[in-house]
Design a protein around this motif. Structure first.
Motif, PDB file in Angstrom:
ATOM      1  N   ASP A   1      32.343  62.312  86.186  1.00 29.56           N
ATOM      2  CA  ASP A   1      31.621  61.102  85.800  1.00 29.56           C
ATOM      3  C   ASP A   1      31.131  61.187  84.357  1.00 29.56           C
ATOM      4  OD1 ASP A   1      31.426  59.716  88.565  1.00 29.56           O
ATOM      5  OD2 ASP A   1      30.691  61.741  88.945  1.00 29.56           O
ATOM      6  N   VAL A   2      30.677  62.368  83.957  1.00 29.12           N
ATOM      7  CA  VAL A   2      30.212  62.548  82.580  1.00 29.12           C
ATOM      8  C   VAL A   2      31.374  62.379  81.609  1.00 29.12           C
ATOM      9  CG1 VAL A   2      29.126  64.143  80.965  1.00 29.12           C
ATOM     10  CG2 VAL A   2      28.336  64.055  83.337  1.00 29.12           C
ATOM     11  N   ALA A   3      32.535  62.916  81.957  1.00 33.59           N
ATOM     12  CA  ALA A   3      33.704  62.803  81.088  1.00 33.59           C
ATOM     13  C   ALA A   3      34.183  61.364  80.968  1.00 33.59           C
ATOM     14  CB  ALA A   3      34.835  63.687  81.607  1.00 33.59           C
ATOM     15  N   GLY A   4      34.028  60.591  82.024  1.00 28.44           N
ATOM     16  CA  GLY A   4      34.534  59.223  82.012  1.00 28.44           C
ATOM     17  C   GLY A   4      33.591  58.190  81.450  1.00 28.44           C
ATOM     18  N   TYR A   5      32.294  58.491  81.488  1.00 30.62           N
ATOM     19  CA  TYR A   5      31.298  57.455  81.211  1.00 30.62           C
ATOM     20  C   TYR A   5      31.402  56.836  79.815  1.00 30.62           C
ATOM     21  CZ  TYR A   5      26.950  55.402  79.696  1.00 30.62           C
ATOM     22  OH  TYR A   5      26.038  54.556  79.131  1.00 30.62           O
ATOM     23  N   SER A   6      31.413  57.652  78.782  1.00 25.93           N
ATOM     24  CA  SER A   6      31.152  57.147  77.419  1.00 25.93           C
ATOM     25  C   SER A   6      32.110  56.039  76.995  1.00 25.93           C
ATOM     26  CB  SER A   6      31.195  58.305  76.422  1.00 25.93           C
ATOM     27  OG  SER A   6      30.256  59.301  76.765  1.00 25.93           O
ATOM     28  N   TYR A   7      33.414  56.287  77.154  1.00 24.14           N
ATOM     29  CA  TYR A   7      34.377  55.288  76.702  1.00 24.14           C
ATOM     30  C   TYR A   7      34.482  54.110  77.661  1.00 24.14           C
ATOM     31  CZ  TYR A   7      35.967  58.241  72.877  1.00 24.14           C
ATOM     32  OH  TYR A   7      36.030  58.980  71.726  1.00 24.14           O
ATOM     33  N   ILE A   8      34.225  54.340  78.939  1.00 24.90           N
ATOM     34  CA  ILE A   8      34.249  53.215  79.873  1.00 24.90           C
ATOM     35  C   ILE A   8      33.054  52.307  79.622  1.00 24.90           C
ATOM     36  CG2 ILE A   8      34.112  52.539  82.298  1.00 24.90           C
ATOM     37  CD1 ILE A   8      35.742  55.018  83.001  1.00 24.90           C
ATOM     38  N   ALA A   9      31.874  52.883  79.482  1.00 21.57           N
ATOM     39  CA  ALA A   9      30.669  52.088  79.260  1.00 21.57           C
ATOM     40  C   ALA A   9      30.736  51.312  77.946  1.00 21.57           C
ATOM     41  CB  ALA A   9      29.439  52.984  79.278  1.00 21.57           C
ATOM     42  N   HIS A  10      31.381  51.883  76.952  1.00 17.90           N
ATOM     43  CA  HIS A  10      31.455  51.249  75.636  1.00 17.90           C
ATOM     44  C   HIS A  10      32.784  50.535  75.407  1.00 17.90           C
ATOM     45  CE1 HIS A  10      27.687  52.751  73.764  1.00 17.90           C
ATOM     46  NE2 HIS A  10      27.777  53.622  74.764  1.00 17.90           N
ATOM     47  N   ALA A  11      33.528  50.304  76.473  1.00 13.18           N
ATOM     48  CA  ALA A  11      34.805  49.609  76.342  1.00 13.18           C
ATOM     49  C   ALA A  11      34.682  48.229  75.690  1.00 13.18           C
ATOM     50  CB  ALA A  11      35.485  49.486  77.705  1.00 13.18           C
ATOM     51  N   PRO A  12      33.608  47.455  75.965  1.00 17.60           N
ATOM     52  CA  PRO A  12      33.510  46.149  75.297  1.00 17.60           C
ATOM     53  C   PRO A  12      33.525  46.231  73.777  1.00 17.60           C
ATOM     54  CG  PRO A  12      32.031  46.221  77.182  1.00 17.60           C
ATOM     55  CD  PRO A  12      32.558  47.621  76.997  1.00 17.60           C
ATOM     56  N   GLU A  13      33.102  47.361  73.209  1.00 22.29           N
ATOM     57  CA  GLU A  13      33.151  47.512  71.758  1.00 22.29           C
ATOM     58  C   GLU A  13      34.590  47.540  71.247  1.00 22.29           C
ATOM     59  OE1 GLU A  13      30.934  51.034  70.924  1.00 22.29           O
ATOM     60  OE2 GLU A  13      29.050  50.199  71.659  1.00 22.29           O
ATOM     61  N   GLY A  14      35.522  47.837  72.138  1.00 27.05           N
ATOM     62  CA  GLY A  14      36.933  47.816  71.780  1.00 27.05           C
ATOM     63  C   GLY A  14      37.624  46.533  72.186  1.00 27.05           C
TER      64      GLY A  14
END
Length: 207
Positions: free
Chosen positions: A159-172
């Motif tokens: 979960d820690v490995a997946g969180y950052s880019y998934i949570a910030h996906a709208p920025e992309g």
């Protein structure tokens, strides 16, 4: 305890996942921001820490290590051995490893790549990255149906490995509104004691 040095660039999801793990474990750390635009990551003193010239990298009282997923595993095995963050039974450990592979592959080529385009002007195919992100999120959304966490009954390294880019996906430019299970999972990660977030960037206006 001597603070662990975290070499990073603040907007990197790879760096944030390491900082998040440090925070969840309650470990003292100091961040060292590299001026990568001016080649600080290629300086000889940094290459001695991270031979490929990549962030994140850590210096834990003289032990240096690069690669975000490797660092996550190291931190848990060193400072929280036997905890639920890194399960030891074969099946659950394999599930965690599977999601670490997803983080290094599907997440990297999908939401991470899309964000690299919008925030850093990376010369990547933005539409293809968005399409890969949605293909991944459809699978993750279905996987999280009836589940609380990605790999086990409690939060893990996965979960820690997946969180950052998934949570910030709208920025992309990747809209998360169609994925209620993912959004609920994000909220659960953010509710963890010690959680530290990554400073948000403006969400781009897409044609």
């Amino acid at each position: 305890m001597t603070p662990i040095k975290l070499y990073r660039t603040p907007k990197s999801g790879h760096c944030h996942r390491v900082e998040l793990m440090l925070a969840l474990l309650g470990l003292p750390y100091e961040t060292i921001d590299l001026d990568m635009m001016n080649g600080a990551h290629k300086a000889p003193e940094f290459l001695a820490i991270s031979p490929f010239g990549l962030v994140p990298a850590i210096d834990d009282n003289g032990y240096t290590l690069a690669d975000s997923n490797a660092i996550l595993v190291y931190l848990v095995q060193t400072y929280a051995a036997g905890s639920d963050l890194l399960p030891q039974d074969a099946k659950t450990a394999a599930e965690v490893q599977r999601w670490l592979t997803v983080a290094a592959d599907n997440i990297y080529s999908g939401p991470c790549a899309a964000r690299l385009v919008t925030l850093f002007g990376a010369p990547l195919d933005h539409r293809a990255a968005i399409a890969k992100a949605h293909a991944l999120f459809q699978l993750v959304e279905a996987h999280l149906e009836g589940r609380t966490w990605l790999a086990a009954d409690t939060i893990t390294v996965a979960d820690v490995a997946g969180y950052s880019y998934i949570a910030h996906a709208p920025e992309g430019g990747v809209d998360l509104s169609a994925y209620p299970n993912i959004r609920a999972w994000i909220a659960r990660v953010e509710a963890q004691p010690g959680f530290v977030g990554m400073a948000p960037s403006p969400i781009p206006e897409l044609a």
